[in-house]
Design an enzyme around this catalytic site. Sequence first.
Site, short mmCIF file in Angstrom:
data_model
loop_
_atom_site.label_atom_id
_atom_site.label_comp_id
_atom_site.label_asym_id
_atom_site.label_seq_id
_atom_site.Cartn_x
_atom_site.Cartn_y
_atom_site.Cartn_z
N ARG A 1 30.52 -17.52 25.35
CA ARG A 1 30.61 -16.36 24.45
C ARG A 1 29.22 -16.00 23.91
O ARG A 1 28.43 -16.89 23.60
CB ARG A 1 31.51 -16.68 23.24
CG ARG A 1 32.98 -16.76 23.57
CD ARG A 1 33.80 -17.09 22.34
NE ARG A 1 33.63 -18.49 21.92
CZ ARG A 1 34.22 -19.02 20.85
NH1 ARG A 1 34.98 -18.27 20.07
NH2 ARG A 1 34.05 -20.29 20.56
N ARG B 1 26.54 -15.43 21.27
CA ARG B 1 26.49 -15.91 19.89
C ARG B 1 26.09 -14.76 18.96
O ARG B 1 25.28 -13.92 19.33
CB ARG B 1 25.48 -17.05 19.77
CG ARG B 1 25.90 -18.30 20.54
CD ARG B 1 24.81 -19.37 20.55
NE ARG B 1 25.21 -20.53 21.33
CZ ARG B 1 24.35 -21.34 21.96
NH1 ARG B 1 23.05 -21.12 21.89
NH2 ARG B 1 24.79 -22.37 22.65
N LYS C 1 13.25 -23.37 18.10
CA LYS C 1 13.23 -22.01 18.66
C LYS C 1 12.29 -21.06 17.93
O LYS C 1 12.57 -19.86 17.85
CB LYS C 1 14.66 -21.47 18.74
CG LYS C 1 15.58 -22.39 19.58
CD LYS C 1 16.94 -21.82 19.85
CE LYS C 1 17.03 -21.22 21.23
NZ LYS C 1 18.39 -21.00 21.69
N LYS D 1 18.54 -31.32 22.31
CA LYS D 1 17.11 -31.51 22.63
C LYS D 1 16.50 -32.55 21.68
O LYS D 1 15.74 -33.42 22.11
CB LYS D 1 16.36 -30.18 22.51
CG LYS D 1 14.87 -30.35 22.81
CD LYS D 1 14.04 -29.11 22.55
CE LYS D 1 12.58 -29.54 22.36
NZ LYS D 1 11.68 -28.43 22.08
N ASP E 1 24.67 -25.24 17.54
CA ASP E 1 23.74 -24.77 18.58
C ASP E 1 22.30 -24.64 18.08
O ASP E 1 21.55 -23.80 18.55
CB ASP E 1 24.22 -23.42 19.15
CG ASP E 1 25.66 -23.51 19.62
OD1 ASP E 1 26.02 -24.55 20.20
OD2 ASP E 1 26.42 -22.55 19.39
N HIS F 1 25.80 -29.20 24.30
CA HIS F 1 24.40 -29.51 24.01
C HIS F 1 23.61 -29.38 25.31
O HIS F 1 23.88 -30.10 26.26
CB HIS F 1 24.25 -30.93 23.44
CG HIS F 1 25.02 -31.13 22.17
ND1 HIS F 1 24.98 -32.29 21.46
CD2 HIS F 1 25.84 -30.32 21.47
CE1 HIS F 1 25.74 -32.19 20.38
NE2 HIS F 1 26.28 -31.00 20.38
N GLY G 1 10.17 -26.71 17.36
CA GLY G 1 10.43 -26.44 18.77
C GLY G 1 9.78 -25.13 19.19
O GLY G 1 9.91 -24.11 18.51
N VAL G 2 9.04 -25.18 20.29
CA VAL G 2 8.38 -23.96 20.78
C VAL G 2 8.83 -23.63 22.21
O VAL G 2 8.21 -22.82 22.90
CB VAL G 2 6.83 -24.08 20.70
CG1 VAL G 2 6.37 -24.09 19.25
CG2 VAL G 2 6.33 -25.33 21.41
P1 GDP Z 1 23.14 -27.94 20.22
O1 GDP Z 1 24.57 -27.63 20.40
O2 GDP Z 1 22.72 -28.03 18.80
O3 GDP Z 1 22.69 -29.13 21.02
O4 GDP Z 1 22.34 -26.69 20.81
P2 GDP Z 1 22.64 -25.93 22.20
O5 GDP Z 1 22.16 -26.77 23.32
O6 GDP Z 1 24.04 -25.44 22.24
O7 GDP Z 1 21.76 -24.62 22.02
C1 GDP Z 1 20.38 -24.69 21.86
C2 GDP Z 1 19.71 -23.98 23.07
O8 GDP Z 1 18.37 -23.73 22.77
C3 GDP Z 1 19.70 -24.80 24.34
O9 GDP Z 1 19.82 -23.92 25.43
C4 GDP Z 1 18.33 -25.48 24.32
O10 GDP Z 1 17.84 -25.76 25.63
C5 GDP Z 1 17.50 -24.41 23.67
N1 GDP Z 1 16.40 -24.89 22.84
C6 GDP Z 1 16.33 -25.99 22.04
N2 GDP Z 1 15.16 -26.01 21.36
C7 GDP Z 1 14.48 -24.91 21.74
C8 GDP Z 1 13.21 -24.34 21.36
O11 GDP Z 1 12.49 -24.86 20.52
N3 GDP Z 1 12.88 -23.15 21.97
C9 GDP Z 1 13.66 -22.52 22.88
N4 GDP Z 1 13.25 -21.38 23.41
N5 GDP Z 1 14.86 -23.03 23.24
C10 GDP Z 1 15.26 -24.19 22.68
P1 IMO Z 2 27.70 -27.64 19.07
O1 IMO Z 2 27.86 -29.13 18.95
C1 IMO Z 2 28.93 -23.66 17.75
C2 IMO Z 2 33.10 -23.24 16.44
C3 IMO Z 2 34.02 -22.38 17.28
C4 IMO Z 2 34.95 -21.86 16.19
C5 IMO Z 2 35.09 -23.06 15.26
C6 IMO Z 2 36.35 -23.88 15.50
O2 IMO Z 2 27.32 -27.16 20.42
O3 IMO Z 2 26.79 -27.11 17.99
P2 IMO Z 2 37.08 -25.57 17.40
O4 IMO Z 2 37.29 -25.36 18.87
O5 IMO Z 2 36.08 -26.61 17.07
O6 IMO Z 2 38.37 -25.77 16.64
O7 IMO Z 2 36.51 -24.16 16.87
O8 IMO Z 2 33.95 -23.86 15.48
N1 IMO Z 2 32.42 -24.32 17.18
C7 IMO Z 2 31.11 -24.30 17.50
N2 IMO Z 2 30.17 -23.35 17.33
N3 IMO Z 2 28.58 -24.84 18.28
C8 IMO Z 2 29.51 -25.82 18.43
O9 IMO Z 2 29.18 -27.06 18.83
C9 IMO Z 2 30.85 -25.56 18.08
N4 IMO Z 2 32.00 -26.28 18.11
C10 IMO Z 2 32.94 -25.51 17.54
O10 IMO Z 2 33.31 -21.35 17.92
O11 IMO Z 2 34.32 -20.83 15.47
MG MG Z 3 25.82 -26.20 21.32
#
Ligand code: GDP
Ligand code: IMO
Ligand code: MG
Length: 427
Positions: A302, A304, A330, A18, A13, A41, A412-413
Amino acid sequence: MPAVVIVGAQWGDEGKGKATDLLGSRVDYVVKFNGGNNAGHTVVIGDEKYALHLLPSGILSPGCTPIIGNGVVIDLDVLFEEIDALEARGIDTSKLRVSANAHLIADYNRTLDKVTERFLGSRKIGTTGRGIGPTYADKMNRLGVRVQDLFDEKILRAKVEGALELKNQMLTKVYNRRAVSVDEIVDQLLVHAERLRPMVADTALVLHEALDRDETVLLEAGQATLLDVDHGTYPFVTSSSATTGGACTGSGIPPTRITRVIGIVKAYATRVGEGPFPTELFDEDGERLRTNGGEFGTTTGRPRRCGWYDAPVARYAARINGVTDFVLTKLDVLTGWDRIPVCVAYDVDGERVDEMPMTQTGFHHAKPIYEFFDGWSEDISGARSMDDLPPAAQAYVRAIEKMSGARISAVGVGPDREETVVLHDLL
Ligand code: GDP
Ligand code: IMO
Ligand code: MG
């Protein structure tokens, strides 16, 4: 012929979606090479927000061909739900190609994921419950069902039969669940077979040919370095290879073709699920990071777990992945703190340790040693160059860069595509 990898440098995450989207308009292919619909994502484009799980984020860039590689585990119901939802919003998904060698998540694996977690009790991993672990276990046990099996019903039936032999024993005798029949599973798997058929390809060959034509391939990781089954905080990890090595095995692209590795790292740290997390905060600061950063899972909703930036973790990710460039995301979330702690090393049982401890026990005992940086209070979401950032924010970025083992090429801002400070071109 650049093949560029995007990996998560923490526990997921970080904003990989992005970053992928940011480069999407300039690349020809975006490949998802590991994981499945455990990923979430989020991509924000203007007023539109997309949550992608199984599809590579490149699906949002019109000129780009999205590929689901052989290293991915696919839940077909989720795949077509996601495709339909995007099509309904006017996104063209017709270019999607799916590896014939990717494994399929069968219903019994979703069940096993959930019951195993319940069975583990306090030792649970906190999985997403999507059947990821059991499906990869089947792959390694040579009991998996692959995309190509859908097109030879005799083989499909034989494979499901083989898988169910032991699983039904486990389901009924260990976990007290009902047995499932071969017919039931085969029927479920075949529901989408004909719709899938035209998308199925020898994706490794497709990608080799693309690279030979000098086209650009972006490999987008799910999860992250500290969740990698080999290099993460085992056993609190996912079951796939989420690091650069996994980009090769999960796509069929050899390491010699990879020219760039972009590590995505948040300006602080988060984790979902169980497992060690030295800088985790249990106080108001943690709550504030969660609220300001919108730190709630894209997949499971959930909350984080939140904590300060952990430099040894970033350095470790730089080493394991061969990170050439970091994207620091962020930074805007840190606006408003008087001073910002950064973990520069650990205290492990009274001893200073500068790198990730070698053992699980060491990392469980690791207490962060903090250095403190001045905060800033100005809104930074409009910044597009380093000079637009307040001096304290610039100093924070430079300090983190020095500690983290690779240059920072973008910051990222804000969540929107545009809300990015670019320091060095990423392609
Ligand atoms: P990923 O799983 O690595 O693709 O990340 P996620 O999408 O699960 O979580 C990142 C969250 O942060 C998303 O809701 C994005 O829209 C947001 N995000 C990404 N870059 C930035 C940033 O630079 N600033 C802020 N405020 N939010 C961001
Ligand atoms: P992105 O791509 C954050 C975590 C789960 C759990 C562990 C194992 O959005 O970054 P699983 O269901 O994969 O067997 O769970 O890994 N987990 C993640 N945590 N971002 C993810 O994906 C995750 N994918 C799995 O929360 O701790
Ligand atoms: Mg994610």
